[in-house]
Design an enzyme around this catalytic site. Structure first.
Site, PDB file in Angstrom:
ATOM      1  N   ASP A  37       0.841  -1.200   0.000  1.00 44.99           N
ATOM      2  CA  ASP A  37       0.000   0.000   0.000  1.00 44.99           C
ATOM      3  C   ASP A  37       0.876   1.249   0.000  1.00 44.99           C
ATOM      4  OD1 ASP A  37      -2.190  -1.659   0.197  1.00 44.99           O
ATOM      5  OD2 ASP A  37      -2.313  -1.497   2.383  1.00 44.99           O
ATOM      6  N   GLU A  38       0.272   2.349  -0.381  1.00 47.45           N
ATOM      7  CA  GLU A  38       0.990   3.633  -0.428  1.00 47.45           C
ATOM      8  C   GLU A  38       1.642   3.953   0.923  1.00 47.45           C
ATOM      9  OE1 GLU A  38       1.030   7.304   1.232  1.00 47.45           O
ATOM     10  OE2 GLU A  38      -1.005   6.505   1.186  1.00 47.45           O
TER      11      GLU A  38
END
Ligand code: URA
Length: 239
Positions: free
Chosen positions: A106-107
């Site tokens: 994920d970011e």
């Protein structure tokens, strides 16, 4: 490995098309083992060859196997929507070689991310069948209790999943920190598992894949080449 013409060799390493590599060599910007070589058709044994382009040293590698210490705030996509791409952290030659992340983080997740231009390797390490253990340090919002740890180890029911999913390891490191191992690679898996166990992820850092730990010496945002010994550790179960 059979000998290779210099322009082909440079092309395979991401330095551009064959005409571009030919021009690069002819303009005197390429050295082999420290000696300038301006003949694009000169032949070299590629295995382990050391060459430099504009003074930057490279080793010939048939495939690129890389480990990145991913920073927060980067997306694992070539077409990021809201944040810069992890691919902006790599030199152009590696992008020309078409390196791809092995799965995605994920970011806001940090830590170990593998990348390669070897399709078989990418497939093997993203295949759910291989059940490669991935270890995360998980910072959680609420103090951890044994019920949550038991639920994670026994398996939690996620929406849209037919069967329960269990962590294969879950160690309480402190009141708000778990070290958790999972062998699947589903979207937001750790965050969803922690939520299903009644807590909430505040920070996620991947610290190992298989038997390969994120090297302590690798600064955030930096990457390294993986050597044969690293690949062997990756393939071993977690240590
Ligand atoms: N699980 C998540 O929820 N996010 C990641 O980035 C990796 C595993």
């Amino acid at each position: 490995m059979p000998k290779m013409q210099l322009e082909r060799l440079l092309r395979s390493q991401g330095f551009g098309s064959r005409p571009e590599c030919r021009a690069l060599v002819r303009s005197g910007r390429v050295s082999i083992d420290g000696m300038l070589c301006d003949d694009p058709f000169a032949e070299f044994e590629p295995d382990g060859l050391l060459f430099s382009v504009d003074g930057v040293l490279w080793t010939y590698r048939e495939f690129a196997f890389l480990a990145l210490n991913k920073p927060a705030g980067f997306e694992c996509s070539h077409k990021p929507k809201h944040h810069p791409s992890i691919y902006s952290l790599f030199p152009r030659v590696l992008l020309t070689r078409n390196i791809q992340a092995v799965g995605r983080l994920d970011e806001d997740t940090t830590g170990l991310l593998l990348l390669s231009d070897d399709g078989q390797f990418i497939h093997a390490y993203t295949s759910p069948k291989k059940r490669i253990p991935k270890v995360y340090d998980v910072t959680v919002k609420h103090p951890v209790d044994t019920l949550q740890v038991d639920a994670l180890l026994e398996g939690v029911q996620l929406h849209d999943e037919p069967a329960r999913i269990a962590a294969t390891g879950c160690e309480v490191r402190s009141e708000h920190l778990l070290r958790m191992t999972v062998t699947e690679g589903k979207y937001h898996l750790v965050k969803r598992m922690i939520a299903a166990a009644g807590n909430r992820v505040e920070g996620l850092n991947r610290i190992a894949i298989g038997g390969f730990p994120l090297p302590d010496s690798l600064p955030i945002g930096q990457w390294i080449w993986l050597e044969a010994s690293d690949l062997a550790r990756l393939a071993r179960p977690q240590q």
